[in-house]
Design a protein around this motif. Structure first.
Motif, short mmCIF file in Angstrom:
data_model
loop_
_atom_site.label_atom_id
_atom_site.label_comp_id
_atom_site.label_asym_id
_atom_site.label_seq_id
_atom_site.Cartn_x
_atom_site.Cartn_y
_atom_site.Cartn_z
N UNK A 85 0.81 -1.22 0.00
CA UNK A 85 0.00 0.00 0.00
C UNK A 85 0.83 1.26 0.00
N UNK A 86 2.13 1.12 0.04
CA UNK A 86 3.05 2.25 0.03
C UNK A 86 2.65 3.35 1.01
N UNK A 87 2.62 3.01 2.29
CA UNK A 87 2.19 4.01 3.27
C UNK A 87 3.32 4.95 3.66
N UNK A 88 2.95 6.08 4.28
CA UNK A 88 3.96 6.97 4.85
C UNK A 88 4.33 6.51 6.26
N UNK A 89 3.40 5.81 6.88
CA UNK A 89 3.66 5.33 8.24
C UNK A 89 2.83 4.07 8.51
N UNK A 90 3.37 3.15 9.26
CA UNK A 90 2.64 1.95 9.68
C UNK A 90 2.38 2.08 11.18
N UNK A 91 1.11 1.95 11.57
CA UNK A 91 0.78 2.02 12.99
C UNK A 91 0.27 0.66 13.45
N UNK A 92 0.89 0.11 14.48
CA UNK A 92 0.46 -1.18 15.03
C UNK A 92 -0.37 -0.94 16.26
N UNK A 93 -1.50 -1.67 16.35
CA UNK A 93 -2.31 -1.61 17.57
C UNK A 93 -2.33 -3.02 18.12
N UNK A 94 -1.33 -3.37 18.86
CA UNK A 94 -1.27 -4.67 19.48
C UNK A 94 -0.29 -4.56 20.64
N UNK A 95 0.02 -5.66 21.28
CA UNK A 95 0.88 -5.53 22.47
C UNK A 95 1.66 -6.80 22.70
N UNK A 96 2.60 -6.69 23.61
CA UNK A 96 3.37 -7.85 24.02
C UNK A 96 4.10 -8.51 22.87
N UNK A 97 4.01 -9.84 22.86
CA UNK A 97 4.76 -10.62 21.88
C UNK A 97 4.31 -10.30 20.46
N UNK A 98 3.01 -10.02 20.28
CA UNK A 98 2.53 -9.68 18.93
C UNK A 98 3.23 -8.43 18.42
N UNK A 99 3.34 -7.42 19.28
CA UNK A 99 3.98 -6.18 18.85
C UNK A 99 5.45 -6.42 18.53
N UNK A 126 4.75 2.98 14.23
CA UNK A 126 4.20 3.44 15.51
C UNK A 126 3.69 2.24 16.30
N UNK A 127 4.09 2.13 17.56
CA UNK A 127 3.50 1.17 18.48
C UNK A 127 2.54 1.99 19.34
N UNK A 128 1.25 1.86 19.03
CA UNK A 128 0.29 2.77 19.65
C UNK A 128 0.14 2.55 21.15
N UNK A 129 0.10 1.31 21.56
CA UNK A 129 -0.17 1.00 22.97
C UNK A 129 0.88 0.02 23.43
N UNK A 130 1.97 0.56 23.90
CA UNK A 130 3.08 -0.30 24.25
C UNK A 130 3.34 -0.26 25.74
N UNK A 131 3.93 -1.32 26.25
CA UNK A 131 4.33 -1.24 27.65
C UNK A 131 5.70 -0.57 27.76
N UNK A 132 6.23 -0.15 26.65
CA UNK A 132 7.50 0.57 26.71
C UNK A 132 8.67 -0.37 26.89
N UNK A 133 9.32 -0.23 28.02
CA UNK A 133 10.55 -0.98 28.26
C UNK A 133 10.38 -2.47 28.02
N UNK A 134 9.28 -3.05 28.54
CA UNK A 134 9.12 -4.50 28.46
C UNK A 134 9.14 -5.01 27.03
N UNK A 135 8.59 -4.22 26.11
CA UNK A 135 8.60 -4.66 24.71
C UNK A 135 9.89 -4.24 24.02
N UNK A 136 10.34 -3.02 24.27
CA UNK A 136 11.51 -2.52 23.56
C UNK A 136 12.76 -3.34 23.87
N UNK A 137 12.82 -3.86 25.09
CA UNK A 137 14.02 -4.60 25.45
C UNK A 137 14.15 -5.90 24.64
N UNK A 138 13.04 -6.37 24.09
CA UNK A 138 13.09 -7.62 23.34
C UNK A 138 13.54 -7.40 21.90
#
Lengths: 406, 331, 294
Positions: free
Chosen positions: A223-237, A256-268
């Motif tokens: 779809x040649x987007x300008x941005x991809x936004x994910x709405x999911x969490x944890x392992x899915x994100x 974009x990770x819209x709803x993230x737990x932050x550190x817990x996901x980024x560290x993975x």
């Protein structure tokens, strides 16, 4: 096998019985005690967060010297195994056998719904940190409170601030977890996006627990987007972000990770995967409030690493509960509930207010931008907070029409 | 092979003594153990009895019993929650659903033997699991189906933990008695014959696949009963109740208790539930201990606790009597 | 599903087919490994999924230690194979007299031990493993853009599958193993050490599971339960192929992989359940599997 080893086995068994099962009479709380339950995951899919949630709640209780309103706080934890069934069991057990009247947790939204039912049935105070709208929406009742920001707040903060930093990024592709929560956030993003003239060139829903993101990524790229936004969490994100990187979509196209737990996901993830990632979260450890600074400082001093969302949420919720007890000047559940409704304090993430009609905590939501590898000061320096937002859910969307009685 | 009578196995001859012991356990358990856990032990024992008919008596290693347990729980739970049916209907539905799903699965599985059979029971369990996982509108998916009520039984309010415990304990005793009758009946003997030597049983004129299917259905009925009781115990049908881990747990429990004996699943349920409740609150990695315990049982104590217990008595008798051991005298 | 969605969308279909082939190759590897173990030792190895996960974790740690992806990719499966030797020698062999059921149950208990050990050693938090720099990013295949690493996995899995087939069909040791699948007694009568054959077969199966896991790590990342789904799928592949049928496992693996990714296009929620439903349907009609003869 010799008898000797059997004796040893029996001894261990005896100790375990005494420790684990105990005698209900002895375990019941004394009148001067307030038992509080931290329902955390020590096994199962979210078993990494159990120990840190425990830390957060303990820190908040220790700040008060384990006492409130002249009574001693008895802090117990139970493993919900990240499962609705186990959580229900353990919560009920704690209420019946240990006299628990206050429950903080659990971590997972799905499990929380089950626990919320228990709280309603057994008339216990319950504070929960996840995002599912049902707790302050369709399944609202007087006994459960929600600490995380409303998904609407999240959507607005994310979209408004991303567009401010990237005004030309009008073509958005959405990747949504196929779940009531995902659908809500998607709805709000589209609402807010209208005001920015965003064109949603694609939107795909993936089942929870999806492992194979390749087809979704290919579609997104197509779809040649300008941005991809994910709405999911944890392992899915995490899995989704990884695939999007593997296919070469990021870092060219921001993610974009819209709803993230932050550190817990980024560290993975790795710094390479995180490049050009924009993250919305309920907490990040560089939050600039007096309470947060203090908390992060002591947490880091005690445990070496900065706190992620999990310990911060446990800490924050416990504090809100204690504030309510202060305001009520009592530890009786009905009094504390009434005091919590409308409670307004400057706490962990800034100005926080509990909406009496929905039991949703109205508070700021964070928006961050991840750093490039070279800009990271240390292994945990994932991102900078670039904005916060606290627009509450407009009344017309609120699904909680009548929160009921005690 | 599985279920074969092992040296020193306590058998049904000691019937009266066993019944007294079990009755005593039923009465005394709630004094020492939280009511909810005690109830869970008997529910799991019913589940184990169902598996043991297949595993211990027919020699069929079924790795998918949770299929029947969970299906019954979901269907009965759904009816309880949305249609407010009474307890007897719920229990009846559970037993029927357990039996019917077992008939369906069994029909596919009994045509194959050995390895295929085992792999099929596992794979079909996975199919049911993933269906329950994705069919969120009905089952609630990962969140499970909460809000299962516990309507009164014959006018008695069974909401209080002790009241429900009593009801479940009675049902357990009933199930144990029924299972005892089954294993002592011609069906039980035929199943054991099939376990010993399938070809010979067939040569003797028994319709082996049909008998296996019957065992499946009966085992499924027991599993279904346990499933409904479980749903009413915790007021929720969790997704795990139809999952592979649950199937594995009942296999663990039955084996640890002793698959060669009628009471093995009862002992195993005790050990398993007690361990999982008490050890898990001490160490989050307790499944490691479970795995190790299981490996030890498989390597050294294949008759499970039941055999170990009997062997202990034989050993003691050997220590006391300087001459040749009278294996019977010590019992 | 989504906007702009068009099943006759050729680039999407093409990349879905590629995805299906890539996962299918991995399934084939798992299937061959399991088939060898089941065929020679007559036990469905319930630890196969956990060993797959272990291969991935060994890869991760080896890369941390020696910094070289290729060397790690070689050593990780060998590590799993070594563990396989220990398991067979210490656990399965002593149970030979007790019967297959108990050997199977042993593997069942071991799967629990391995998974929990992974959590203890590496933590339950998921981790990422990047592909080596040379394999990062994607390549323009004309019809669609596709990640280099996945193409690598397809290629190397295909080579491994070919290698396994050649070993079993063309070498003396392979012939012995195939004979062991067919008729163990005959093999023993011919003077071949049946116990060593079992150990070798089990180890080989473990090596294949290990390398499948190691190859998967950069695609799916690592988490302690990554082997759980794989176990079920491996069983499906073996059941479809017919026990001990190696060529069958390859074809069945590819079929399952393709079926999964194509179903995901139209009905994503059912993409996993459908695999088991297909297996049930095939076995109903043809109990010996698609290609099996026994």
């Amino acid at each position: 096998m010799s008898v000797l080893s059997r004796r040893e086995v029996l001894k261990l068994g005896g100790a375990a019985t005494a420790a684990g099962l105990g005698f209900p009479v002895v375990l019941r709380a004394q009148p001067k005690e307030i038992p509080m339950l931290g329902l955390w995951s020590f096994t199962g899919a979210f078993s990494d967060v159990g120990p840190v949630l425990d830390r957060g709640m303990k820190m908040a209780l220790d700040e008060r010297g384990m006492k409130i309103q002249g009574k001693t706080i008895k802090y117990i934890t139970r493993d919900d195994e990240t499962k609705a069934g186990s959580a229900t069991r353990r919560a009920e057990e704690a209420i019946d056998a240990d006299g628990v009247k206050y429950i903080i947790g659990p971590w997972s939204s799905g499990v929380a719904l089950a626990v919320s039912e228990v709280a309603k049935r057994k008339k216990t105070f319950h504070y929960f940190s996840g995002g599912t709208e049902d707790i302050s929406g369709a399944r609202c009742h007087r006994y459960s409170f929600q600490w995380a920001a409303s998904p609407y707040t999240a959507a607005k903060t994310v979209v408004d601030n991303f567009m401010q930093a990237n005004p030309k990024a009008k073509r958005w592709h959405l990747l949504v977890a196929d779940y009531a929560f995902g659908w809500s956030v998607e709805k709000y993003i589209r609402e807010v996006g209208k005001g920015h003239g965003i064109e949603f060139v694609g939107a795909d829903r993936h089942p929870l627990g999806e492992r194979e993101f390749s087809n979704y990524v290919t579609k997104a790229a197509g779809n040649k987007p300008d941005v991809v936004a994910m709405i999911n969490f944890g392992l899915d994100a995490v899995t989704g972000a990884r695939e999007i990187f593997n296919f070469g979509l990021t870092p060219k196209v921001p993610l974009i990770l819209t709803w993230s737990s932050g550190v817990e996901e980024l560290v993975q993830l790795n710094p390479e995967i995180r490049e050009n990632m924009w993250v919305g979260s309920n907490f990040y450890y560089t939050a600039d409030t007096p309470v947060a600074r203090e908390f992060v400082k002591s947490y880091q001093a005690k445990f070496g690493n900065p706190p992620g969302y999990a310990p911060a949420a446990a800490y924050g919720m416990t504090r809100m509960m204690l504030h309510a007890m202060d305001k009520a000047k009592s530890t009786e559940v009905p009094d504390v509930i009434k005091a919590c409704e409308g409670l307004e304090v400057d706490d962990l993430v800034g100005r926080m207010k509990v909406d009496p009609k929905t039991h949703q905590t109205l508070r700021p939501y964070f928006f961050m931008r991840c750093k490039k590898k070279e800009a990271m000061k240390d292994a945990m320096d994932f991102a900078d907070i670039i904005a916060t937002g606290s627009t509450p859910l407009p009344a017309e969307y609120a699904a909680c029409k009548d929160i009921g009685s005690l | 092979m599985i279920g074969e009578p092992l040296r020193g196995r306590p058998d049904e001859r000691s019937g009266i003594k066993s019944w007294v012991a079990i009755l005593a356990a039923v009465v005394l358990l709630p004094v020492f153990v939280r009511h909810a856990i005690a109830t869970e032990i008997w529910i799991f024992a019913i589940f184990g009895l169902g598996l043991n008919l297949l595993m211990g008596y027919a020699g069929l290693l079924s790795f998918g019993q949770a299929t029947f347990f969970g299906s019954a729980a979901y269907v009965a739970g759904y009816l309880l929650k949305y249609y407010g049916v009474n307890v007897f209907l719920a229990l009846g539905v559970g037993i029927v659903v357990g039996a019917v799903s077992a008939a369906a699965v069994g029909y596919l599985c009994v045509q194959r033997s050995g390895l295929y059979f085992i792999m099929l029971t596992f794979a079909l369990n996975q199919m049911f699991y993933f269906t329950a996982y994705q069919w969120t509108t009905v089952t609630g998916g990962e969140d499970g189906m909460p809000g299962i009520p516990r309507p009164s039984l014959l006018g008695f309010d069974i909401h209080r933990p002790l009241a429900y415990y009593s009801a479940v304990a009675v049902l357990f005793l009933l199930s144990l008695w029924v299972m005892k009758r089954i294993v002592e009946s011609p069906l039980g003997k035929i199943l054991q014959a099939i376990r010993e030597n399938e070809l010979r049983a067939e040569a003797l004129g028994y319709n082996v696949p049909r008998m296996k299917l019957v065992a499946f259905v009966v085992g499924g009925a027991f599993s279904g009963l346990a499933g409904v009781l479980y749903a009413m115990l915790f007021g929720i049908v969790p997704l795990e109740s139809i999952g592979f881990v649950f199937s594995g747990n009942v296999v663990f429990a039955t084996l640890i208790g002793g698959s060669g004996s009628l009471y093995g699943p009862v002992i195993g349920s005790f050990v398993f539930i007690w361990l999982s409740e008490s050890v898990s609150s001490m160490w989050a990695r307790w499944p490691l201990l479970l795995g190790v315990a299981f490996v030890i049982v498989v390597l050294f104590f294949r008759g499970g606790v039941a055999e170990a217990w009997a062997r202990f008595w034989v050993w003691r008798a050997a220590r006391r009597a300087p001459g040749p051991v009278q294996a019977d005298a010590s019992r | 599903m989504g906007e702009g969605d068009d099943i006759v969308n050729v680039p999407l279909l093409f990349s879905q087919i590629l995805n299906g082939l890539a996962t299918g190759m991995l399934y084939a590897l798992m299937g061959i490994g399991l088939s060898i173990i089941t065929g020679v030792l007559n036990i469905p190895n319930f630890a196969h999924g956990a060993l797959f996960a272990l291969g991935a974790y060994f890869l991760y740690t080896l890369i941390q230690l020696i910094g070289n992806f290729w060397l790690a990719l070689l050593l990780a499966p060998l590590g799993v194979g070594l563990l396989g030797v220990l398991i067979e020698y210490g656990g399965i062999r002593p149970l030979y007299k007790a019967g297959h059921d108990y050997q199977l149950l042993l593997t069942f208990g071991l799967s629990l031990i391995v998974t929990e050990s992974i959590i203890i050693v590496w933590s339950p938090v998921g981790m990422s493993q990047l592909p080596p720099p040379i394999l990062r990013g994607g390549v323009d295949l004309g019809i669609t853009f596709y990640p280099k690493y996945r193409l690598f996995v397809m290629g190397s899995a295909a080579l491994l599958v070919l290698g396994a087939w050649l070993f079993l069909e063309k070498t003396r040791y392979g012939a012995i193993m195939r004979a062991g699948i067919e008729d163990k007694e005959m093999v023993a009568l011919l003077g071949i050490d049946i116990h060593r054959l079992f150990t070798a077969a089990f180890a080989l199966g473990c090596v294949l599971a290990g390398i499948a896991g190691a190859l998967t790590a950069p695609i799916r990342g690592l988490n302690p339960w990554m082997g759980v789904d794989m176990l079920g799928i491996a069983f499906v592949v073996v059941a479809l192929a017919g026990l001990g049928n190696l060529l069958g496992s390859i074809v069945a693996g590819l079929l399952v992989g393709l079926a999964q990714s194509l179903v995901a296009l139209v009905w994503p929620e059912a993409s996993v359940a459908v695999i088991f439903a297909v297996m049930a349907a095939v076995l109903l009609v043809r109990p010996q599997g698609l290609f099996g003869i026994r």
